[in-house]
Design a protein around this motif. Structure first.
Motif, PDB file in Angstrom:
ATOM      1  N   ALA A   8      65.212   9.560   4.865  1.00  0.00           N
ATOM      2  CA  ALA A   8      64.987  10.263   3.602  1.00  0.00           C
ATOM      3  C   ALA A   8      65.244  11.766   3.720  1.00  0.00           C
ATOM      4  O   ALA A   8      64.489  12.581   3.216  1.00  0.00           O
ATOM      5  N   LEU A   9      66.338  12.127   4.415  1.00  0.00           N
ATOM      6  CA  LEU A   9      66.718  13.535   4.523  1.00  0.00           C
ATOM      7  C   LEU A   9      67.591  13.910   3.336  1.00  0.00           C
ATOM      8  O   LEU A   9      68.579  13.232   3.036  1.00  0.00           O
ATOM      9  N   LYS A  10      67.218  14.986   2.695  1.00  0.00           N
ATOM     10  CA  LYS A  10      67.960  15.474   1.533  1.00  0.00           C
ATOM     11  C   LYS A  10      69.017  16.478   1.967  1.00  0.00           C
ATOM     12  O   LYS A  10      68.902  17.114   3.011  1.00  0.00           O
ATOM     13  N   GLU A  11      70.020  16.635   1.118  1.00  0.00           N
ATOM     14  CA  GLU A  11      71.074  17.609   1.380  1.00  0.00           C
ATOM     15  C   GLU A  11      70.497  19.008   1.552  1.00  0.00           C
ATOM     16  O   GLU A  11      70.927  19.753   2.444  1.00  0.00           O
ATOM     17  N   THR A  12      69.521  19.366   0.744  1.00  0.00           N
ATOM     18  CA  THR A  12      68.917  20.698   0.859  1.00  0.00           C
ATOM     19  C   THR A  12      68.250  20.901   2.213  1.00  0.00           C
ATOM     20  O   THR A  12      68.281  21.994   2.762  1.00  0.00           O
ATOM     21  N   GLU A  13      67.683  19.840   2.773  1.00  0.00           N
ATOM     22  CA  GLU A  13      67.055  19.927   4.090  1.00  0.00           C
ATOM     23  C   GLU A  13      68.104  20.111   5.182  1.00  0.00           C
ATOM     24  O   GLU A  13      67.906  20.892   6.119  1.00  0.00           O
ATOM     25  N   VAL A  14      69.219  19.399   5.060  1.00  0.00           N
ATOM     26  CA  VAL A  14      70.290  19.529   6.046  1.00  0.00           C
ATOM     27  C   VAL A  14      70.856  20.944   5.985  1.00  0.00           C
ATOM     28  O   VAL A  14      71.063  21.590   7.010  1.00  0.00           O
ATOM     29  N   ARG A  15      71.073  21.456   4.767  1.00  0.00           N
ATOM     30  CA  ARG A  15      71.588  22.822   4.608  1.00  0.00           C
ATOM     31  C   ARG A  15      70.612  23.848   5.188  1.00  0.00           C
ATOM     32  O   ARG A  15      71.017  24.782   5.881  1.00  0.00           O
ATOM     33  N   SER A  16      69.356  23.670   4.925  1.00  0.00           N
ATOM     34  CA  SER A  16      68.344  24.592   5.434  1.00  0.00           C
ATOM     35  C   SER A  16      68.311  24.582   6.960  1.00  0.00           C
ATOM     36  O   SER A  16      68.267  25.635   7.598  1.00  0.00           O
ATOM     37  N   ALA A  17      68.341  23.405   7.544  1.00  0.00           N
ATOM     38  CA  ALA A  17      68.334  23.295   9.011  1.00  0.00           C
ATOM     39  C   ALA A  17      69.586  23.940   9.601  1.00  0.00           C
ATOM     40  O   ALA A  17      69.519  24.610  10.638  1.00  0.00           O
ATOM     41  N   ALA A  18      70.725  23.770   8.942  1.00  0.00           N
ATOM     42  CA  ALA A  18      71.969  24.377   9.415  1.00  0.00           C
ATOM     43  C   ALA A  18      71.873  25.898   9.375  1.00  0.00           C
ATOM     44  O   ALA A  18      72.310  26.578  10.307  1.00  0.00           O
ATOM     45  N   ARG A  19      71.279  26.425   8.323  1.00  0.00           N
ATOM     46  CA  ARG A  19      71.095  27.881   8.231  1.00  0.00           C
ATOM     47  C   ARG A  19      70.146  28.389   9.302  1.00  0.00           C
ATOM     48  O   ARG A  19      70.248  29.536   9.729  1.00  0.00           O
ATOM     49  N   GLU A  20      69.234  27.532   9.749  1.00  0.00           N
ATOM     50  CA  GLU A  20      68.267  27.913  10.783  1.00  0.00           C
ATOM     51  C   GLU A  20      68.799  27.682  12.196  1.00  0.00           C
ATOM     52  O   GLU A  20      68.085  27.892  13.160  1.00  0.00           O
ATOM     53  N   GLY A  21      70.047  27.194  12.294  1.00  0.00           N
ATOM     54  CA  GLY A  21      70.652  27.060  13.611  1.00  0.00           C
ATOM     55  C   GLY A  21      71.043  25.665  14.042  1.00  0.00           C
ATOM     56  O   GLY A  21      71.629  25.497  15.116  1.00  0.00           O
ATOM     57  N   ALA A  22      70.723  24.643  13.270  1.00  0.00           N
ATOM     58  CA  ALA A  22      71.116  23.279  13.631  1.00  0.00           C
ATOM     59  C   ALA A  22      72.641  23.192  13.638  1.00  0.00           C
ATOM     60  O   ALA A  22      73.292  23.597  12.672  1.00  0.00           O
ATOM     61  N   SER A  23      73.204  22.678  14.717  1.00  0.00           N
ATOM     62  CA  SER A  23      74.656  22.648  14.845  1.00  0.00           C
ATOM     63  C   SER A  23      75.254  21.244  14.786  1.00  0.00           C
ATOM     64  O   SER A  23      76.467  21.094  14.806  1.00  0.00           O
ATOM     65  N   CYS A  24      74.386  20.227  14.739  1.00  0.00           N
ATOM     66  CA  CYS A  24      74.849  18.844  14.671  1.00  0.00           C
ATOM     67  C   CYS A  24      73.775  18.005  13.973  1.00  0.00           C
ATOM     68  O   CYS A  24      72.638  18.448  13.835  1.00  0.00           O
ATOM     69  N   PRO A  25      74.134  16.812  13.536  1.00  0.00           N
ATOM     70  CA  PRO A  25      73.148  15.972  12.852  1.00  0.00           C
ATOM     71  C   PRO A  25      71.890  15.720  13.690  1.00  0.00           C
ATOM     72  O   PRO A  25      70.775  15.744  13.165  1.00  0.00           O
ATOM     73  N   THR A  26      72.043  15.527  14.975  1.00  0.00           N
ATOM     74  CA  THR A  26      70.880  15.267  15.822  1.00  0.00           C
ATOM     75  C   THR A  26      69.904  16.438  15.813  1.00  0.00           C
ATOM     76  O   THR A  26      68.688  16.251  15.781  1.00  0.00           O
ATOM     77  N   SER A  27      70.431  17.658  15.802  1.00  0.00           N
ATOM     78  CA  SER A  27      69.544  18.824  15.776  1.00  0.00           C
ATOM     79  C   SER A  27      68.865  18.982  14.415  1.00  0.00           C
ATOM     80  O   SER A  27      67.762  19.515  14.331  1.00  0.00           O
ATOM     81  N   VAL A  28      69.493  18.484  13.359  1.00  0.00           N
ATOM     82  CA  VAL A  28      68.843  18.475  12.037  1.00  0.00           C
ATOM     83  C   VAL A  28      67.647  17.528  12.082  1.00  0.00           C
ATOM     84  O   VAL A  28      66.552  17.873  11.638  1.00  0.00           O
ATOM     85  N   TYR A  29      67.853  16.332  12.623  1.00  0.00           N
ATOM     86  CA  TYR A  29      66.747  15.382  12.749  1.00  0.00           C
ATOM     87  C   TYR A  29      65.609  15.984  13.557  1.00  0.00           C
ATOM     88  O   TYR A  29      64.446  15.881  13.189  1.00  0.00           O
TER      89      TYR A  29
END
Length: 56
Positions: A8-29
């Motif tokens: 149940a990950l939303k696009e806004t959560e993925v974008r937010s994590a990417a802005r905070e430094g997540a560089s791949c899907p695993t780091s978003v999780y």
């Protein structure tokens, strides 16, 4: 929009994590304390992460 149905990950959560430094899907999780399951969302999550990193 939901990116990952399994977690149940939303696009806004993925974008937010990417802005905070997540560089791949695993780091978003990891940022949300979740683990990938089926992996079908990885390609879409990668696109979103790349988009956010390009605008940073």
């Amino acid at each position: 929009m939901i990116v990952c149905v399994c977690n149940a990950l939303k696009e806004t959560e993925v974008r937010s994590a990417a802005r905070e430094g997540a560089s791949c899907p695993t780091s978003v999780y990891r940022a949300y304390g979740r683990k990938p399951r089926c992996g079908q969302c990885f390609s879409f999550a990668r696109e979103i992460i790349a988009s956010e990193r390009a605008t940073a």
